[in-house]
Design a protein around this motif. Sequence first.
Motif, short mmCIF file in Angstrom:
data_model
loop_
_atom_site.label_atom_id
_atom_site.label_comp_id
_atom_site.label_asym_id
_atom_site.label_seq_id
_atom_site.Cartn_x
_atom_site.Cartn_y
_atom_site.Cartn_z
N ALA A 347 0.83 -1.20 0.00
CA ALA A 347 0.00 0.00 0.00
C ALA A 347 0.87 1.24 0.00
CB ALA A 347 -0.92 -0.01 1.22
N GLU A 542 -0.92 2.74 -7.66
CA GLU A 542 -2.02 3.42 -6.95
C GLU A 542 -3.35 3.01 -7.55
OE1 GLU A 542 -2.46 7.61 -6.41
OE2 GLU A 542 -0.39 7.93 -5.78
N GLY A 544 -7.66 3.14 -5.63
CA GLY A 544 -8.27 3.22 -4.31
C GLY A 544 -9.75 3.53 -4.34
N LEU A 630 -0.10 -1.93 -5.21
CA LEU A 630 0.04 -1.08 -4.02
C LEU A 630 -1.19 -0.18 -3.97
CD1 LEU A 630 3.78 0.05 -4.40
CD2 LEU A 630 2.90 -2.03 -3.33
N TYR A 631 -2.10 -0.48 -3.08
CA TYR A 631 -3.34 0.29 -3.07
C TYR A 631 -3.16 1.63 -2.35
CZ TYR A 631 -4.18 -1.65 1.68
OH TYR A 631 -4.08 -2.00 3.00
N TRP A 632 -4.04 2.53 -2.67
CA TRP A 632 -4.11 3.82 -2.00
C TRP A 632 -5.26 3.76 -1.01
CZ3 TRP A 632 -0.86 7.80 -1.88
CH2 TRP A 632 -1.29 8.94 -1.19
N GLN A 633 -5.05 3.90 0.28
CA GLN A 633 -3.83 4.21 0.98
C GLN A 633 -3.85 3.39 2.25
OE1 GLN A 633 -5.79 8.06 1.38
NE2 GLN A 633 -4.91 8.27 3.43
N LEU A 634 -2.72 3.26 2.90
CA LEU A 634 -2.62 2.42 4.09
C LEU A 634 -3.23 3.06 5.32
CD1 LEU A 634 -1.45 -0.06 5.57
CD2 LEU A 634 0.71 1.20 5.79
N SER A 644 -8.13 5.04 3.22
CA SER A 644 -7.25 4.23 4.07
C SER A 644 -7.84 2.86 4.38
CB SER A 644 -6.96 4.96 5.38
OG SER A 644 -8.12 4.99 6.19
N SER A 645 -6.95 1.92 4.73
CA SER A 645 -7.39 0.62 5.22
C SER A 645 -7.27 0.51 6.74
CB SER A 645 -6.60 -0.51 4.56
OG SER A 645 -5.23 -0.46 4.88
N HIS A 656 -8.60 -3.58 5.16
CA HIS A 656 -7.36 -4.21 5.62
C HIS A 656 -7.55 -5.72 5.79
CE1 HIS A 656 -3.28 -3.07 6.72
NE2 HIS A 656 -3.29 -4.07 7.59
N ALA A 659 -7.53 -7.06 2.30
CA ALA A 659 -6.16 -7.10 1.77
C ALA A 659 -5.42 -8.30 2.34
CB ALA A 659 -5.43 -5.82 2.13
#
Length: 848
Positions: A347, A542, A544, A630-634, A644-645, A656, A659
């Motif tokens: 992420a 990216e 998301g 890599l996802y947006w965003q951690l 966010s996750s 999350h 993921a």
Amino acid sequence: MGLYAAALSALGQSPASQVLHLEKGWSFSEGGKDKWQEATVPGTVHQDLLRLKLLPDPFFGTNEQQVQWVEDKDWEYRTSFTLTQEQVDHSGALLEFKGLDTYADVYLNGALILKAENMFVGYEVPVKEVLRAGENRLNIYFYSPINKTLPQWDSNGFDYPADNDHHDKHTSVFTRKAPYHYGWDWGIRMVGCGVWRPIELKLFEVADIKDYYVRQLSISRDKAEISNELEVYSIEDTDTQAEVVFTCSLKGQEVMVNKVPVVLTPGKNLVKSDMTILNPSLWMPHGWGEATLYDFKTEVRKAGGQVIDQVSCRSGLRTVRVVNEEDKGGKSFYFEVNGIPLFAKGANYIPSDIILNNVKEEDYRRLFRNVKAANMNMIRIWGGGIYEEDYFYQLADENGILVWQDFMFACTSYPSDPAFLNLVEQEAHYNIRRLRNHASIAMWCGNNEIIEAIKYWGWDKKFSKEVHQGMFTGYNKLFRTLLPNKVKELDPDRFYLHSSPDSANWGRPESWGWGDSHYWGVWYGVQPFEVLDTRLPRFMSEFGFQAFPEMKVISTFAEPKDYALESDVMKAHQKSSTGNSIIRTYMDMYYHVPEKFEDFVYVGLVLQGQGMRHGMEAHRRNRPYCMGTLYWQLNDSWPVVSWSSVDYFGNWKALHYQAQRAFSPLLVNAIEEKGKLNFYLISDELNDRNNLTLESRMVDFSGKVLKKEVRKVNMKANSSTCVWEQDSASAATAQQRTDALLLLTLKDSKGKVLDKQTFYFEKPKALNLPETTVKQKVKYMDGACEVTLTSDMLAKDLFIEIPVQGAQFTDNFFDLLPGESKTIRITSPLLKKTDKTNIRVTHLRQTY
């Protein structure tokens, strides 16, 4: 240690040196007011004002507007420290400022010793001639970063397209300060100042180590060729006979010692010593083995053996190659670690707080626990934040997490005048040398989305032809010349990418096969999640989708009267202009849209998690064409509606958990494509697995088994393979498509379950989900509780909620199958056996 040695932890002070940490006795005042109050250093002015209750909570309600006055003021910080005559008599004295945010004049005992103008560098000032025995006074005058740059804005002739700078005058581009402080499409605006990293006074004799570079010349499983490269500055007027001792150890055992006699001449001295380590233990990314770290230590000794200075670092021996080459599909983009292609799972990371000094070491440890728990092996440090703390990279090294490191530029063009370029060169020099010994650093990237923006975001229509062309010219100076040249000079063995994405653009299909991609057709383009199955990049850096945080987070910034999508408070915590309406639009595509706000929040979390998981699985399924997601965003920097996750308080969103499932090292994945129901086995392991059993059971929502099929399968290492296909038309009847699911179970030859997944034929809104009551039994303990759940019927996307921020769950947002008993352990130091914390369970059918 010297200017660039912030990342190197000394094993102890030598008899010839002494380091004083100047953290106590600080006070601050608004500039020119002479009203001094206690300050915290390291810290920020917002942190001090909040501690003294001189600001309202900026996160609550619409209070963000009430704290904006801080950015328009100057602020002063001061302290004093006492030295003995013996301390003053040291031959050398350096005052090290590891981080000043941003424009500051520094005075010591009446002398102007520094004019700082870059948040991202450390400053080292010789102060031998200014120090006194007794009291020494240190004053720092911080200028408003807004007022300091207004003359530049006024004289520029156009307003830079820095739309994430939430001010009518975009001054942020002129300042080498964290861009996200000025606001973002997920961020609060809090433009502050302060001593944000420590200040140290180093007293020493003879010489000072400025930099220690452990350069990895050649790494294989047979041997590692290392070059120890040391920079030492001698303050003596004449040559000094000395010896440099280089030591390499592994887990406390000495591996190699090299002793090099040297003559230290006045000024800068460079000392090199090569090492060969036979049969090295290689550093491996998470999921592939141990992230082995070697300890490297260097001592500079006088002829008599007295240690003048010493420094140490930990580094892993490994190769990381970015393969970015033209091929029949366009241009590849993937990471090869120790000669093995790696599918990157992870992420994008933003700073963990808008007030950076609120982030403590335990917060960083929790961050990496979350990253590893979600089966990630990479995070991208995005270019609108900061170059992170040394401890961050230390944890990345220790946990086997690769770091894609952006330079701090994002989403706008920047100046390219000589003064600005000089600031950037200093910044790059400092941070490359600070970070290059870390095994986790996988690559450098010049910026986030700037070349894409210049080409495709309509700036050619917003600005004159001369201004727009000047953006390309300035871009080339900064990102195609200055930064790659600094990487080549200081870290020549690492890959540099001028921008992310460098070629691909989500609105132009012909570009999707070229390098890394940011795909925003989902979200900004309001395209369904299913487009991610076919609009495939070579590497997704990216993509998301937003969700509200859960209600216990919302309750920290809003009152029940504000619980509505279009309330002023909800809009103040939604920085994407059309965000809430987009969430509703997508929800209507896939789910029944609840009327109740609390249910809308819950379904939105489910929507985000399931939708994003669909994309992650598509990327993994299509390797080796696509080799990373890599996802947006951690994470979040404040409590907010965002992509966010993990929310600001450390609660995992559904994303999350999804993921974690999508990134499972061994994954069974089913999908309907081109008239077929295909079953894929996806492995990130380095060894084949043979003689496995893949079982597919069709189960209706009351638990009745309608069909069962079993296949013997093999699973290839580090690959994705379709091992079984059926015609979609015969896979399920029309009623089964809405009233049943497939339960897929992968087992090894001994019957051990390697992975288990559910597959639904239709979107959730088309499923005939049953009404059901979930029964729960709770066992309370100090620091934990266990919840055992059962249901006679399917309870889809079940969410367990407790009113404790940051509690950790062994699982959540899962499907509770009919007749299944599932026990979830919840841990938090705030849980007490006697408190009987309320536990609430929600599933999708309850929101209709």
